[in-house]
Scaffold this motif. Sequence first.
Motif, PDB file in Angstrom:
ATOM      1  N   UNK A  32       0.877  -1.188   0.143  1.00 28.48           N
ATOM      2  CA  UNK A  32       0.101   0.035   0.024  1.00 28.48           C
ATOM      3  C   UNK A  32       0.784   1.200   0.060  1.00 28.48           C
ATOM      4  N   UNK A  33       2.041   1.139   0.675  1.00 36.01           N
ATOM      5  CA  UNK A  33       3.069   2.318   0.494  1.00 36.01           C
ATOM      6  C   UNK A  33       3.590   2.583  -0.671  1.00 36.01           C
ATOM      7  N   UNK A  34       3.662   1.633  -1.552  1.00 33.20           N
ATOM      8  CA  UNK A  34       4.268   1.620  -2.942  1.00 33.20           C
ATOM      9  C   UNK A  34       3.027   2.307  -3.925  1.00 33.20           C
ATOM     10  N   UNK A  35       2.021   2.062  -3.688  1.00 35.96           N
ATOM     11  CA  UNK A  35       0.882   2.183  -4.542  1.00 35.96           C
ATOM     12  C   UNK A  35       0.314   3.646  -4.086  1.00 35.96           C
ATOM     13  N   UNK A  36       0.168   3.886  -3.025  1.00 36.76           N
ATOM     14  CA  UNK A  36      -0.535   5.310  -2.403  1.00 36.76           C
ATOM     15  C   UNK A  36      -1.931   5.183  -2.481  1.00 36.76           C
ATOM     16  N   UNK A  38      -4.033   7.053  -4.270  1.00 36.85           N
ATOM     17  CA  UNK A  38      -4.919   7.036  -5.562  1.00 36.85           C
ATOM     18  C   UNK A  38      -4.843   6.026  -6.220  1.00 36.85           C
ATOM     19  N   UNK A  39      -3.865   4.807  -6.228  1.00 37.80           N
ATOM     20  CA  UNK A  39      -3.726   3.921  -6.969  1.00 37.80           C
ATOM     21  C   UNK A  39      -4.681   2.788  -6.592  1.00 37.80           C
ATOM     22  N   UNK A  40      -4.995   1.782  -7.256  1.00 35.56           N
ATOM     23  CA  UNK A  40      -5.666   0.471  -6.724  1.00 35.56           C
ATOM     24  C   UNK A  40      -4.856  -0.395  -6.129  1.00 35.56           C
ATOM     25  N   UNK A  41      -5.419  -0.895  -4.955  1.00 34.64           N
ATOM     26  CA  UNK A  41      -4.694  -1.711  -4.165  1.00 34.64           C
ATOM     27  C   UNK A  41      -4.807  -3.229  -4.615  1.00 34.64           C
ATOM     28  N   UNK A  42      -3.684  -4.058  -4.618  1.00 33.60           N
ATOM     29  CA  UNK A  42      -3.674  -5.355  -4.969  1.00 33.60           C
ATOM     30  C   UNK A  42      -3.426  -5.485  -6.431  1.00 33.60           C
ATOM     31  N   UNK A  43      -3.028  -4.434  -7.191  1.00 31.90           N
ATOM     32  CA  UNK A  43      -2.908  -4.527  -8.583  1.00 31.90           C
ATOM     33  C   UNK A  43      -1.537  -5.116  -8.596  1.00 31.90           C
ATOM     34  N   UNK A  44      -1.273  -5.389  -9.837  1.00 27.85           N
ATOM     35  CA  UNK A  44       0.165  -6.257 -10.437  1.00 27.85           C
ATOM     36  C   UNK A  44       1.168  -5.018 -10.422  1.00 27.85           C
ATOM     37  N   UNK A  48       7.667  -1.117 -15.824  1.00 31.21           N
ATOM     38  CA  UNK A  48       8.408  -0.204 -15.560  1.00 31.21           C
ATOM     39  C   UNK A  48       8.594   0.145 -13.921  1.00 31.21           C
ATOM     40  N   UNK A  49       7.693  -0.269 -12.979  1.00 30.28           N
ATOM     41  CA  UNK A  49       7.786  -0.235 -11.609  1.00 30.28           C
ATOM     42  C   UNK A  49       8.968  -0.816 -11.052  1.00 30.28           C
ATOM     43  N   UNK A  50       9.066  -2.301 -11.909  1.00 29.55           N
ATOM     44  CA  UNK A  50      10.278  -3.341 -11.364  1.00 29.55           C
ATOM     45  C   UNK A  50      11.402  -2.776 -11.939  1.00 29.55           C
ATOM     46  N   UNK A  51      11.565  -2.229 -13.063  1.00 22.12           N
ATOM     47  CA  UNK A  51      12.745  -1.609 -13.931  1.00 22.12           C
ATOM     48  C   UNK A  51      13.232  -0.389 -12.594  1.00 22.12           C
ATOM     49  N   UNK A  52      12.206   0.425 -12.443  1.00 20.58           N
ATOM     50  CA  UNK A  52      12.683   1.577 -11.789  1.00 20.58           C
ATOM     51  C   UNK A  52      13.075   1.109 -10.161  1.00 20.58           C
ATOM     52  N   UNK A  53      12.647   0.152  -9.655  1.00 20.96           N
ATOM     53  CA  UNK A  53      13.097  -0.275  -8.350  1.00 20.96           C
ATOM     54  C   UNK A  53      14.587  -0.930  -8.591  1.00 20.96           C
ATOM     55  N   UNK A  54      14.809  -1.670  -9.659  1.00 21.61           N
ATOM     56  CA  UNK A  54      16.184  -1.944 -10.027  1.00 21.61           C
ATOM     57  C   UNK A  54      17.188  -0.775 -10.094  1.00 21.61           C
ATOM     58  N   UNK A 154       1.437  -8.837   7.176  1.00 28.40           N
ATOM     59  CA  UNK A 154       0.634  -7.730   7.782  1.00 28.40           C
ATOM     60  C   UNK A 154       1.565  -6.651   7.972  1.00 28.40           C
ATOM     61  N   UNK A 155       2.710  -6.624   8.133  1.00 27.19           N
ATOM     62  CA  UNK A 155       3.771  -5.471   8.373  1.00 27.19           C
ATOM     63  C   UNK A 155       3.716  -4.978   6.990  1.00 27.19           C
ATOM     64  N   UNK A 156       3.910  -5.532   5.836  1.00 28.23           N
ATOM     65  CA  UNK A 156       3.982  -5.198   4.754  1.00 28.23           C
ATOM     66  C   UNK A 156       2.944  -4.670   4.333  1.00 28.23           C
ATOM     67  N   UNK A 157       1.741  -5.184   4.382  1.00 28.52           N
ATOM     68  CA  UNK A 157       0.605  -4.522   4.003  1.00 28.52           C
ATOM     69  C   UNK A 157       0.295  -3.241   4.578  1.00 28.52           C
ATOM     70  N   UNK A 158       0.692  -3.181   6.037  1.00 33.07           N
ATOM     71  CA  UNK A 158       0.508  -1.873   6.518  1.00 33.07           C
ATOM     72  C   UNK A 158       1.475  -0.895   6.200  1.00 33.07           C
ATOM     73  N   UNK A 159       2.371  -1.176   5.536  1.00 36.87           N
ATOM     74  CA  UNK A 159       3.679  -0.428   5.197  1.00 36.87           C
ATOM     75  C   UNK A 159       4.511  -0.127   6.238  1.00 36.87           C
ATOM     76  N   UNK A 160       4.598  -1.076   7.078  1.00 32.46           N
ATOM     77  CA  UNK A 160       5.473  -1.151   8.258  1.00 32.46           C
ATOM     78  C   UNK A 160       6.951  -1.783   7.978  1.00 32.46           C
ATOM     79  N   UNK A 161       6.811  -2.687   6.971  1.00 30.35           N
ATOM     80  CA  UNK A 161       8.107  -3.418   6.583  1.00 30.35           C
ATOM     81  C   UNK A 161       9.157  -2.635   5.696  1.00 30.35           C
ATOM     82  N   UNK A 162      10.471  -3.006   5.947  1.00 29.99           N
ATOM     83  CA  UNK A 162      11.354  -2.431   4.824  1.00 29.99           C
ATOM     84  C   UNK A 162      11.078  -2.686   3.351  1.00 29.99           C
TER      85      UNK A 162
END
Length: 173
Positions: A32-36, A38-44, A48-54, A154-162
């Motif tokens: 949820x922290x990555x999509x923000x 305004x974006x749809x939760x649970x999307x793929x 580009x996002x993967x390339x940007x992360x790399x 749960x931590x990742x879903x709440x944006x608490x994970x690294x």
Amino acid sequence: MVDDQRAEQELPSLDTLAARLEYLFENIRPTSAEVGDSDEPGRRYTNKEIADKINATADETGVTISAAYIGELRRGVASDPRTSHIRALASVFGVSTGYFVDDTAARRIQEQLTLLSELRRMDVKQVALRQVLTDNGLSATDTQLVEQMVARLRAVAEGAGPSENHAAPGVRR
């Protein structure tokens, strides 16, 4: 034993690099922290996002990749990536590099992702989860590992994970 065979048959085949990469795109979703908001939760993830992360870690790793090349890998057009690209993709998705080259590792990670997905879908509580796992013959150590995975999800879903480490406990990088 019959249940194990049935579960193995239900998992899609991961016989190519493209199939393995597509499986990760299908089963690992942005937090949820990555999509923000305004974006749809649970999307793929997008290529580009993967390339940007790399590419965001290129100063440290020396690895860059394009969204177009990731698309070629997913479609099987490109099928022999550099080792550095395999490492970068594994890191971004939080799986071991063995996932891309070793059938046993790929099957194990596929089973772990399937279990994590099911646990997320069920939204289990810790006590109920412990009882279900015990009823299905898991050892205390295995039960503790699954509980840790649920807590991590749960931590990742709440944006608490690294953000840079999405590996489940016990999944080696």
